[in-house]
Design a protein around this motif. Sequence first.
Motif, PDB file in Angstrom:
ATOM      1  N   ARG A  79      31.163 -25.566  56.622  1.00 13.62           N
ATOM      2  CA  ARG A  79      31.843 -24.977  55.464  1.00 13.62           C
ATOM      3  C   ARG A  79      33.033 -25.830  55.020  1.00 13.62           C
ATOM      4  O   ARG A  79      33.946 -25.331  54.355  1.00 13.62           O
TER       5      ARG A  79
ATOM      6  N   THR B  97      32.591 -25.946  51.204  1.00  7.79           N
ATOM      7  CA  THR B  97      32.053 -24.748  50.556  1.00  7.79           C
ATOM      8  C   THR B  97      32.927 -23.544  50.883  1.00  7.79           C
ATOM      9  O   THR B  97      33.670 -23.540  51.855  1.00  7.79           O
TER      10      THR B  97
ATOM     11  N   TRP C 196      31.444 -20.417  51.211  1.00  4.32           N
ATOM     12  CA  TRP C 196      30.606 -19.648  52.132  1.00  4.32           C
ATOM     13  C   TRP C 196      30.104 -20.559  53.249  1.00  4.32           C
ATOM     14  O   TRP C 196      29.754 -21.716  53.005  1.00  4.32           O
ATOM     15  N   PRO C 197      30.052 -20.067  54.483  1.00  5.12           N
ATOM     16  CA  PRO C 197      29.509 -20.873  55.574  1.00  5.12           C
ATOM     17  C   PRO C 197      28.010 -21.094  55.398  1.00  5.12           C
ATOM     18  O   PRO C 197      27.281 -20.184  55.004  1.00  5.12           O
ATOM     19  N   LYS C 198      27.560 -22.306  55.671  1.00  6.04           N
ATOM     20  CA  LYS C 198      26.144 -22.648  55.585  1.00  6.04           C
ATOM     21  C   LYS C 198      25.562 -22.654  57.000  1.00  6.04           C
ATOM     22  O   LYS C 198      25.867 -23.533  57.799  1.00  6.04           O
TER      23      LYS C 198
END
Length: 361
Positions: free
Chosen positions: A33, A36, A38-40
């Motif tokens: 993340r 980003t 949101w965590p991927k």
Amino acid sequence: MTYHWIDQPARLAEMASTLPADRPLFLDTEFMRERTFWPKLALVQVNAGEQGVWLIDPTTMVDDPGPLTRLLSGRTLVMHACSEDIEALRMHTGEAPAAIRDTQIAAALCGHDLQCSYQRLVRELTGTELPKDATRTDWLRRPLSAQQLAYARDDVVWLPELLALLEARLTELGRLAWWHEECDRQLAQATVVGDPEDAWRQVKGAGNLSGVALARLVALARWRDIQARERDMPRGFLVRDPAMLALALEGPQRREQLAALDLHPSTIRRDGDTLLALLREGETQTPPDALPGPPTPEERQLIKALRSRVAEIAESMQLGTEVLMRRRWLEALARAPEQLPEPLLGWRHDVVTRPLLEMLP
């Protein structure tokens, strides 16, 4: 312990069907993340006992998360330092676990450091030294290296033994219920979606603002939080905190004034007009109450005395001071004892809260 690479939903569903429904899962995740909001979710590791370790590739299951969701649904997850893992799992599956048992929390309640890492805990409890050299690698890259796969496997190999040792020690100390309470609290906190209306509270330096400057910051922070979610990028990539404060304090009215306030040129090109409009909007709003300022001299003296008492209690119980009482809780107790932070109302109440309340004037 052997590991199995699982990158097909059907294969995961087949293997998951062999696990008893009431069995807890010893689990860890790898996610990214850095760039980003949101965590991927990049990898899910499950210690399946005699079936070995499952290394589940969620990047191949984005369109069919059902098998992973069903694997986790209704189960207790045994993890280490898992608040961000819960968020990553929830983003991928749409669900939170039924319950968690966090071995980092258990370790803290047994006298280990509050932030004791998994590697350190394994070393202290089992004498095994685990490598740390894959911690900061790119977990979304495929194929994963042999080093990454071994690291991911090791992150769950020792969880069952850690759980058994820590549960036994907590039972001996009479603190098993404390652990369950702390885990329930962590799960509840990890599943809360932040309200953009409160985003200004997370801006570093917001406590120095009041009045119209604070009203401007509220409008800016609300917009930044919503945009960060929609654009899936860190808040600071939109506008950094120092620039947020400068905008709120200065209240520029024209685009040419923005360049002097530590804003990136691309931000001015893309969002300059919006920022100016938000500042004008904020000026029409009633500001919230300012965040509490620094303690007064009298409050500092009281907090110092309370902290000494906490240290005495913690030492007598062989616990870290921060396990019993965070700094922010202590300051809140000293300033408004009639509005105790929620963590001080559970198991801590008789252990540390009551003795501190008895010291108040």
